[in-house]
Design a protein around this motif. Structure first.
Motif, short mmCIF file in Angstrom:
data_model
loop_
_atom_site.label_atom_id
_atom_site.label_comp_id
_atom_site.label_asym_id
_atom_site.label_seq_id
_atom_site.Cartn_x
_atom_site.Cartn_y
_atom_site.Cartn_z
N LEU A 41 0.83 -1.20 0.00
CA LEU A 41 0.00 0.00 0.00
C LEU A 41 0.87 1.26 0.00
CD1 LEU A 41 -3.10 0.73 0.34
CD2 LEU A 41 -2.57 1.05 2.76
N SER A 42 1.91 1.25 0.84
CA SER A 42 2.78 2.42 0.97
C SER A 42 3.55 2.72 -0.32
CB SER A 42 3.77 2.20 2.12
OG SER A 42 3.09 2.06 3.35
N LEU A 43 3.82 1.69 -1.11
CA LEU A 43 4.54 1.90 -2.36
C LEU A 43 3.76 2.77 -3.35
CD1 LEU A 43 6.08 -1.61 -3.12
CD2 LEU A 43 7.35 0.49 -2.63
N VAL A 51 -3.12 7.21 -0.32
CA VAL A 51 -3.33 6.14 -1.30
C VAL A 51 -4.83 5.93 -1.49
CG1 VAL A 51 -2.87 3.73 -1.91
CG2 VAL A 51 -1.22 4.98 -0.50
N ARG A 52 -5.28 5.97 -2.73
CA ARG A 52 -6.69 5.71 -3.05
C ARG A 52 -6.79 4.34 -3.71
NH1 ARG A 52 -9.61 10.29 -2.72
NH2 ARG A 52 -8.45 12.24 -2.59
N ASP A 57 -7.87 -3.58 -5.52
CA ASP A 57 -6.61 -3.03 -6.03
C ASP A 57 -5.43 -3.57 -5.22
OD1 ASP A 57 -7.94 -1.39 -7.92
OD2 ASP A 57 -8.37 0.06 -6.33
N LEU A 58 -5.61 -3.64 -3.90
CA LEU A 58 -4.55 -4.17 -3.05
C LEU A 58 -4.34 -5.65 -3.31
CD1 LEU A 58 -2.53 -3.91 -0.74
CD2 LEU A 58 -4.41 -4.17 0.87
N THR A 62 -0.82 -7.76 -4.21
CA THR A 62 -0.26 -8.79 -3.34
C THR A 62 -0.44 -10.19 -3.90
OG1 THR A 62 -2.33 -8.93 -2.06
CG2 THR A 62 -0.65 -7.39 -1.28
N GLY A 63 -1.22 -10.32 -4.98
CA GLY A 63 -1.43 -11.62 -5.59
C GLY A 63 -2.38 -12.52 -4.84
N GLU A 64 -3.31 -11.92 -4.10
CA GLU A 64 -4.26 -12.69 -3.30
C GLU A 64 -5.66 -12.61 -3.89
OE1 GLU A 64 -3.46 -12.07 1.19
OE2 GLU A 64 -2.93 -10.19 0.23
N GLU A 65 -6.53 -13.49 -3.38
CA GLU A 65 -7.94 -13.37 -3.67
C GLU A 65 -8.51 -12.23 -2.82
OE1 GLU A 65 -9.70 -14.98 -5.89
OE2 GLU A 65 -8.04 -16.25 -6.53
N GLU A 66 -9.45 -11.51 -3.36
CA GLU A 66 -10.02 -10.37 -2.64
C GLU A 66 -10.63 -10.79 -1.31
OE1 GLU A 66 -13.33 -6.83 -3.49
OE2 GLU A 66 -12.61 -8.12 -5.12
N THR A 67 -11.18 -12.00 -1.25
CA THR A 67 -11.82 -12.48 -0.02
C THR A 67 -10.83 -12.63 1.14
OG1 THR A 67 -11.56 -14.76 -0.84
CG2 THR A 67 -13.68 -13.68 -1.21
N ALA A 68 -9.54 -12.78 0.83
CA ALA A 68 -8.53 -12.93 1.89
C ALA A 68 -8.31 -11.64 2.65
CB ALA A 68 -7.21 -13.43 1.29
N LEU A 69 -8.78 -10.52 2.10
CA LEU A 69 -8.54 -9.23 2.72
C LEU A 69 -9.79 -8.62 3.35
CD1 LEU A 69 -6.43 -9.50 0.20
CD2 LEU A 69 -5.92 -7.15 0.78
N LYS A 70 -10.77 -9.45 3.67
CA LYS A 70 -12.04 -8.92 4.16
C LYS A 70 -11.91 -8.20 5.50
CE LYS A 70 -13.35 -13.51 5.97
NZ LYS A 70 -14.37 -14.58 5.89
N LYS A 71 -10.87 -8.50 6.29
CA LYS A 71 -10.68 -7.81 7.58
C LYS A 71 -9.58 -6.75 7.51
CE LYS A 71 -12.17 -11.72 10.44
NZ LYS A 71 -11.78 -12.65 11.55
#
Length: 212
Positions: A41-43, A51-52, A57-58, A62-71
């Motif tokens: 994110l900081s990059l 950062v918008r 987008d994140l 990071t190469g993850e599924e969006e569901t992995a970032l729900k928290k």
């Protein structure tokens, strides 16, 4: 020349910087995956350390599924300010959607590290990469003279995870074992802090300027 507020609000964070700074004080505030996500994110910060991004987008970076970032949005507020704002969209039924503006914290001189964008290209699980950032944050001259048990206690992690992650880092050439600890070998990934620049600041006129 002042840039009109409406133009600043419509910008998206698509320009990657060459490095990101990470304050040592956040080492125990994020788990390894979120620490690596924070680095990514900081990059993509702008000159004012904003950062918008959407979660999708994140996840793309990071190469993850969006569901992995729900928290993620909830957890990341332990180290930065996140503001939500409306954005108009071209949809027949919905007028707008909510976006996030992440406000990256300022550099905590002299207690920070500067990490190259090249770390994104290292082929390791994000948990291992986030753990490596934790090691860089606590190391002295790239060395950590602690046993696995003591290192696990210091980082609040399990000993088995630490030993497993160390092996992964050793295989990637980022770590070597010492008789009484480990030595980190980040090479070109860890940069001299002298290159890091402080964020620019605007003179606030009113509360609306938070969305710059």
């Amino acid at each position: 020349m002042k840039i009109p507020q409406r133009h600043l609000q419509s910008r998206t964070s698509n320009i990657r910087q060459d490095y990101a700074t990470i304050n040592k004080s956040i080492v125990d505030k994020l788990n390894p995956p979120n620490l690596y996500r924070f680095f990514c994110l900081s990059l993509y910060r702008n000159d004012y350390y904003k950062v918008r991004w959407r979660i999708k987008d994140l996840a793309k970076r990071t190469g993850e599924e969006e569901t992995a970032l729900k928290k993620f949005n909830k957890d990341i507020e332990a180290v930065l300010v996140r503001k939500r704002y409306r954005e108009d969209i071209n949809h027949p039924l919905i007028e707008f959607t909510m976006r996030s503006l992440y406000c990256i914290p300022p550099i905590d001189h002299p207690n920070f590290i500067t990490l190259s964008y090249l770390f994104m290209k290292v082929n390791l699980d994000i948990k291992v990469k986030g753990y490596y950032i934790k090691l860089l944050l606590i190391a002295e001259d790239n060395k950590i003279l602690l046993s696995s048990n003591k290192l696990a206690d210091k980082l609040g992690m399990g000993k088995k995870n630490i030993e497993s992650y160390n092996l992964d880092l050793y295989g990637a050439g980022l770590l070597k074992y010492l008789p009484k600890g480990i030595e980190l070998t980040p090479k070109e990934l860890l940069l001299d802090n002298d290159i890091a620049k402080q964020r620019k600041e605007w003179n606030p006129i009113n509360s609306k300027t938070c969305l710059r």
